[in-house]
Every structure is written in structure tokens, then in C-alpha cells.
Design an enzyme around this catalytic site. Structure first.
Site, PDB file in Angstrom:
ATOM      1  N   ASP A  37       0.843  -1.043   0.012  1.00 12.20           N
ATOM      2  CA  ASP A  37      -0.137   0.075   0.028  1.00 12.20           C
ATOM      3  C   ASP A  37       1.012   1.178   0.039  1.00 12.20           C
ATOM      4  O   ASP A  37       2.160   1.132   0.371  1.00 12.20           O
ATOM      5  CB  ASP A  37      -1.038   0.021   1.222  1.00 12.20           C
ATOM      6  CG  ASP A  37      -2.074   0.766   0.925  1.00 12.20           C
ATOM      7  OD1 ASP A  37      -3.205   0.163   0.922  1.00 12.20           O
ATOM      8  OD2 ASP A  37      -2.038   2.141   0.966  1.00 12.20           O
ATOM      9  N   ASP A  60       3.690   2.039  -4.396  1.00 12.01           N
ATOM     10  CA  ASP A  60       2.751   2.815  -5.306  1.00 12.01           C
ATOM     11  C   ASP A  60       2.351   1.772  -6.388  1.00 12.01           C
ATOM     12  O   ASP A  60       3.461   1.539  -7.320  1.00 12.01           O
ATOM     13  CB  ASP A  60       3.422   4.186  -5.681  1.00 12.01           C
ATOM     14  CG  ASP A  60       2.394   5.055  -6.576  1.00 12.01           C
ATOM     15  OD1 ASP A  60       1.397   4.465  -7.311  1.00 12.01           O
ATOM     16  OD2 ASP A  60       2.336   6.215  -6.700  1.00 12.01           O
ATOM     17  N   VAL A  61       1.632   1.485  -6.669  1.00 12.77           N
ATOM     18  CA  VAL A  61       1.128   0.314  -7.641  1.00 12.77           C
ATOM     19  C   VAL A  61       1.259   0.805  -9.072  1.00 12.77           C
ATOM     20  O   VAL A  61       1.364  -0.003  -9.890  1.00 12.77           O
ATOM     21  CB  VAL A  61      -0.203  -0.049  -7.499  1.00 12.77           C
ATOM     22  CG1 VAL A  61      -0.493  -0.928  -6.234  1.00 12.77           C
ATOM     23  CG2 VAL A  61      -1.537   0.926  -7.931  1.00 12.77           C
ATOM     24  N   TYR A 155     -13.536   6.481 -13.018  1.00 15.92           N
ATOM     25  CA  TYR A 155     -13.731   5.111 -12.308  1.00 15.92           C
ATOM     26  C   TYR A 155     -14.604   3.968 -13.004  1.00 15.92           C
ATOM     27  O   TYR A 155     -13.872   2.897 -13.325  1.00 15.92           O
ATOM     28  CB  TYR A 155     -14.551   5.450 -10.872  1.00 15.92           C
ATOM     29  CG  TYR A 155     -14.733   4.291 -10.080  1.00 15.92           C
ATOM     30  CD1 TYR A 155     -13.503   3.940  -9.227  1.00 15.92           C
ATOM     31  CD2 TYR A 155     -15.835   3.469  -9.721  1.00 15.92           C
ATOM     32  CE1 TYR A 155     -13.466   2.726  -8.437  1.00 15.92           C
ATOM     33  CE2 TYR A 155     -15.737   2.308  -9.180  1.00 15.92           C
ATOM     34  CZ  TYR A 155     -14.851   2.080  -8.099  1.00 15.92           C
ATOM     35  OH  TYR A 155     -14.790   1.211  -7.200  1.00 15.92           O
ATOM     36  N   LYS A 159     -12.403   0.460 -14.192  1.00 13.45           N
ATOM     37  CA  LYS A 159     -12.685  -0.545 -13.846  1.00 13.45           C
ATOM     38  C   LYS A 159     -13.349  -1.546 -15.037  1.00 13.45           C
ATOM     39  O   LYS A 159     -13.286  -2.660 -15.129  1.00 13.45           O
ATOM     40  CB  LYS A 159     -13.860  -0.451 -12.711  1.00 13.45           C
ATOM     41  CG  LYS A 159     -13.206   0.226 -11.336  1.00 13.45           C
ATOM     42  CD  LYS A 159     -12.418  -0.743 -10.876  1.00 13.45           C
ATOM     43  CE  LYS A 159     -11.890  -0.426  -9.273  1.00 13.45           C
ATOM     44  NZ  LYS A 159     -11.098  -1.467  -8.805  1.00 13.45           N
ATOM     45  N   THR A 190     -18.046   0.167   4.560  1.00 11.46           N
ATOM     46  CA  THR A 190     -16.773   0.596   5.234  1.00 11.46           C
ATOM     47  C   THR A 190     -17.191   1.643   6.224  1.00 11.46           C
ATOM     48  O   THR A 190     -18.219   2.065   6.088  1.00 11.46           O
ATOM     49  CB  THR A 190     -15.809   1.036   4.081  1.00 11.46           C
ATOM     50  OG1 THR A 190     -16.581   2.184   3.346  1.00 11.46           O
ATOM     51  CG2 THR A 190     -15.398   0.057   3.177  1.00 11.46           C
TER      52      THR A 190
HETATM   53  N1  LIG Z   1     -15.976   0.706  -1.082  1.00  8.90           N
HETATM   54  C1  LIG Z   1     -16.714   0.273  -1.987  1.00  8.90           C
HETATM   55  O1  LIG Z   1     -18.259   0.417  -1.793  1.00  8.90           O
HETATM   56  C2  LIG Z   1     -16.341  -0.609  -3.558  1.00  8.90           C
HETATM   57  C3  LIG Z   1     -17.302  -0.783  -4.280  1.00  8.90           C
HETATM   58  C4  LIG Z   1     -16.830  -1.329  -5.435  1.00  8.90           C
HETATM   59  C5  LIG Z   1     -15.551  -1.734  -5.758  1.00  8.90           C
HETATM   60  N2  LIG Z   1     -14.721  -1.363  -4.541  1.00  8.90           N
HETATM   61  C6  LIG Z   1     -13.183  -1.480  -4.930  1.00  8.90           C
HETATM   62  O2  LIG Z   1     -12.553  -2.165  -4.070  1.00  8.90           O
HETATM   63  C7  LIG Z   1     -11.051  -1.699  -3.881  1.00  8.90           C
HETATM   64  C8  LIG Z   1     -10.854  -1.518  -2.383  1.00  8.90           C
HETATM   65  O3  LIG Z   1     -11.941  -0.342  -2.004  1.00  8.90           O
HETATM   66  P1  LIG Z   1     -11.941   0.258  -0.566  1.00  8.90           P
HETATM   67  O4  LIG Z   1     -13.381   0.656  -0.314  1.00  8.90           O
HETATM   68  O5  LIG Z   1     -11.240  -0.639   0.426  1.00  8.90           O
HETATM   69  O6  LIG Z   1     -11.114   1.581  -0.807  1.00  8.90           O
HETATM   70  P2  LIG Z   1     -10.213   2.537   0.265  1.00  8.90           P
HETATM   71  O7  LIG Z   1     -10.021   3.836  -0.260  1.00  8.90           O
HETATM   72  O8  LIG Z   1     -10.676   1.977   1.625  1.00  8.90           O
HETATM   73  O9  LIG Z   1      -8.828   1.466   0.180  1.00  8.90           O
HETATM   74  C9  LIG Z   1      -8.077   1.584  -0.674  1.00  8.90           C
HETATM   75  C10 LIG Z   1      -6.588   1.297  -0.509  1.00  8.90           C
HETATM   76  O10 LIG Z   1      -5.790   1.461  -1.681  1.00  8.90           O
HETATM   77  C11 LIG Z   1      -4.652   2.253  -1.326  1.00  8.90           C
HETATM   78  N3  LIG Z   1      -3.932   2.880  -2.668  1.00  8.90           N
HETATM   79  C12 LIG Z   1      -4.610   4.096  -3.314  1.00  8.90           C
HETATM   80  N4  LIG Z   1      -4.098   4.242  -4.254  1.00  8.90           N
HETATM   81  C13 LIG Z   1      -2.811   3.537  -4.201  1.00  8.90           C
HETATM   82  C14 LIG Z   1      -1.651   3.384  -5.034  1.00  8.90           C
HETATM   83  N5  LIG Z   1      -1.221   4.286  -6.162  1.00  8.90           N
HETATM   84  N6  LIG Z   1      -0.585   2.461  -4.721  1.00  8.90           N
HETATM   85  C15 LIG Z   1      -0.980   1.628  -3.396  1.00  8.90           C
HETATM   86  N7  LIG Z   1      -2.071   1.650  -2.924  1.00  8.90           N
HETATM   87  C16 LIG Z   1      -2.945   2.614  -3.142  1.00  8.90           C
HETATM   88  C17 LIG Z   1      -4.976   3.162  -0.110  1.00  8.90           C
HETATM   89  O11 LIG Z   1      -3.927   3.864   0.515  1.00  8.90           O
HETATM   90  C18 LIG Z   1      -6.146   2.447   0.568  1.00  8.90           C
HETATM   91  O12 LIG Z   1      -5.210   1.835   1.784  1.00  8.90           O
HETATM   92  C19 LIG Z   1     -11.014  -0.770  -4.845  1.00  8.90           C
HETATM   93  O13 LIG Z   1     -10.371  -1.209  -5.960  1.00  8.90           O
HETATM   94  C20 LIG Z   1     -12.394  -0.155  -5.086  1.00  8.90           C
HETATM   95  O14 LIG Z   1     -12.589   0.291  -6.330  1.00  8.90           O
HETATM   96  C21 LIG Z   1     -14.911  -0.598  -3.598  1.00  8.90           C
END
Ligand SMILES: NC(=O)c1ccc[n+]([C@@H]2O[C@H](COP(=O)([O-])OP(=O)(O)OC[C@H]3O[C@@H](n4cnc5c(N)ncnc54)[C@H](O)[C@@H]3O)[C@@H](O)[C@H]2O)c1
Length: 252
Positions: A37, A60-61, A155, A159, A190
Site C-alpha cells: 500500500d 505505489d502500484v 472510475y 474498472k 466501510t
Molecule cells: N467501497 C466500495 O463500496 C467499493 C465498491 C466496489 C469496488 N470497490 C473497490 O474495492 C477496492 C478497495 O476499495 P476500498 O473501499 O477498500 O477503498 P479504500 O479507499 O478504503 O482503500 C484503498 C486502499 O488502496 C490504497 N491505494 C490507493 N492508491 C494506491 C496506490 N497508487 N498504490 C498503492 N496503494 C494505493 C489506499 O492507500 C487504501 O489503503 C478498490 O479497488 C475499489 O474500487 C469498492
């Protein structure tokens, strides 16, 4: 016996939210986890919380060299890579007419280039190992719009590309016994979303209608359980799959 006993898994975005649930469930099922992360402090906290034989690496991914280091460090410590979960993601929160090109590109880089780099760097090690499973976290925002993508054009597009990349990788690496599938979450409960619902009770009423299956919104573990299945040998005949976990949102 755990469903991931003896497996080594790299999980991106592991510091919080769905990433934390993935770390928790993968460790519970017996995997050794390498959590990566951007947020180093929170990442260390999360990875430590679920055991002391796992690894937390800042990444950083979108950083190609950084990915190579993560892959090399994983193989040095654990000897192989069985599983890659591309979970890190971000939103731009802008519609088509407001979105600046650089904002669009940033979202594409994190949500789409990030998974590609992880896949590129991991596959050679999976080939050496004779098998592998890649799980990409997409979103129902790539299958339909409106509330599903939060009105976020970048987004939705990013995706959508994760969905197509998954099919491509599944097809071209099946011969190497490397599987690649995607998970499409709807809403995930969350802490951030709990706050949004508390502040906007009418949004909760709309969600109840759009996602009819109780509890109307998934817990992070519900999504992580889908990823455990796809990553495990239970899914040894499954590749290119699109697992929707959305409390019925896509049923209408
Ligand atoms: N929360 C939802 O309702 C939801 C719904 C559909 C899909 N998703 C997907 O699920 C995944 C996780 O979502 P979440 O809700 O846990 O999000 P979140 O924002 O709580 O967590 C995302 C994590 O990714 C990390 N991150 C962001 N950019 C980064 C980078 N460049 N390099 C490394 N790490 C990085 C952040 O630091 C964070 O810890 C995401 O891909 C999101 O699109 C979430």
C-alpha cells in the site's frame, strides 16, 4: 485445514477497507500474505494485526520498479508467488464534463495500470512455480452506471478496463495454469460509507430498493470470501470468471 494453506499471496491496497478484510481472511485460510500500500503506517498496523509471519511493503502500484522489488522480496522471503490480488483503487469523483485529462489519467493509472504492472511482474514467477491465481477487484460501476459508479466517469472506465484485462490474461495464460478472474463488488459497508448513510438517511432508503438482498450492502468479508474462493484450489477449473457480490443490485 485452511483453503489457502501453503499459498503465498500479494494483496494491494492492504492498509484498510476491503484490503484489510482480504489480509484477515487470507491469513485465516492459511496464506502467507505480502500486503502492499501507499500508506505505510496504516499498512504496517494492519499486517501486524493479523500475524507476525507476513510482510508489509510500501508500494505505489503505478511504480514499475517498485513492483519488481515487491515481487523479488516476496520470492526471497517466501520462495514463490501463488496469488496476486489487485485491490488498490481510487475514485476521481468527477463526471464527464468536469473531469480534467490529468484526473482521468491518474485514475486510469492507479486502477488499471497498477493491476497490469502487478500481473506483468508476477506472471514470470507464477510460471516458474507451475501455477498461479490472479484476482482483480473491479466494481459493478464497470457493468452499469448511476449510483453504481457514483457518477465517476474515470472510475467507470478504469474498472471496465480491469474487466477486459482479466479476460485477456485468463485466455493467454490458461496454458500455463495461471488463472485470472474478477470480483465485482456493489456497495461495501466501510466506516466511510456508514458515515455517509448516517448523514444521508434518504440514501440508505434508495440503497434498500436498489440492493434488495438483506442487509442491502456487503460487509468487506463478503467480498474477501469471494476472493478466497477464486484464489484457492476450489476454483482450479475457474478462470475469466466475473463474480458479482452486490446484494442483488445487478438483478435490475
Ligand atoms: N467501497 C466500495 O463500496 C467499493 C465498491 C466496489 C469496488 N470497490 C473497490 O474495492 C477496492 C478497495 O476499495 P476500498 O473501499 O477498500 O477503498 P479504500 O479507499 O478504503 O482503500 C484503498 C486502499 O488502496 C490504497 N491505494 C490507493 N492508491 C494506491 C496506490 N497508487 N498504490 C498503492 N496503494 C494505493 C489506499 O492507500 C487504501 O489503503 C478498490 O479497488 C475499489 O474500487 C469498492
Amino acid at each position: 485445514m485452511g483453503r489457502l494453506d501453503g499459498k503465498v499471496a500479494i494483496i494491494t491496497g492492504a492498509a484498510q477497507g476491503l484490503g484489510e478484510a482480504l489480509v484477515k481472511r487470507f491469513v485465516e485460510e492459511g496464506a502467507k500474505v505480502v500486503g502492499v500500500d501507499l500508506n505505510e503506517e496504516k499498512l504496517n498496523e494492519t499486517v501486524d494485526k493479523y500475524g507476525n509471519d507476513n510482510l508489509a511493503l510500501k508500494l505505489d502500484v503505478t511504480d514499475e520498479e517498485g513492483w519488481q522489488k515487491v515481487v523479488d522480496t516476496t520470492v526471497e522471503k517466501f520462495g514463490k508467488i501463488d496469488i496476486l490480488v489487485n485491490n488498490a483503487g481510487m475514485m476521481s469523483k468527477k463526471g464527464v464534463l468536469e473531469l480534467k485529462p490529468e484526473e482521468y489519467m491518474k485514475t486510469i493509472q492507479v486502477n488499471s495500470l497498477g493491476p497490469l504492472l502487478g500481473i506483468q511482474k508476477s506472471i514470470p514467477k507464477m510460471k516458474e512455480n507451475g501455477s498461479g491465481s490472479i484476482v482483480n477487484i473491479a466494481s459493478i460501476g464497470s457493468l452499469k452506471s448511476g449510483a453504481a459508479d457514483g457518477g465517476d466517469a474515470a472510475y467507470s472506465a478504469s474498472k471496465g478496463s480491469v474487466r477486459s484485462l482479466t479476460k485477456h490474461v485468463a485466455h493467454y495464460f490458461a496454458k500455463d495454469n495461471i488463472r485470472c478472474s474478477s470480483v465485482f463488488p456493489g456497495g461495501i459497508m466501510t466506516d466511510m460509507l456508514k458515515k455517509v448513510f448516517n448523514e444521508n438517511p434518504e440514501l440508505w432508503e434508495t440503497t434498500k430498493v436498489s440492493s434488495p438482498l438483506p442487509d442491502h450492502i456487503a460487509d468487506p468479508e463478503d467480498i474477501a470470501n469471494g476472493a478466497v474462493y477464486l484464489a484457492s484450489d476450489d476454483a482450479k477449473a475457474v478462470t475469466g470468471a466475473e463474480l458479482v457480490i452486490d446484494n442483488g443490485n445487478m438483478t435490475h
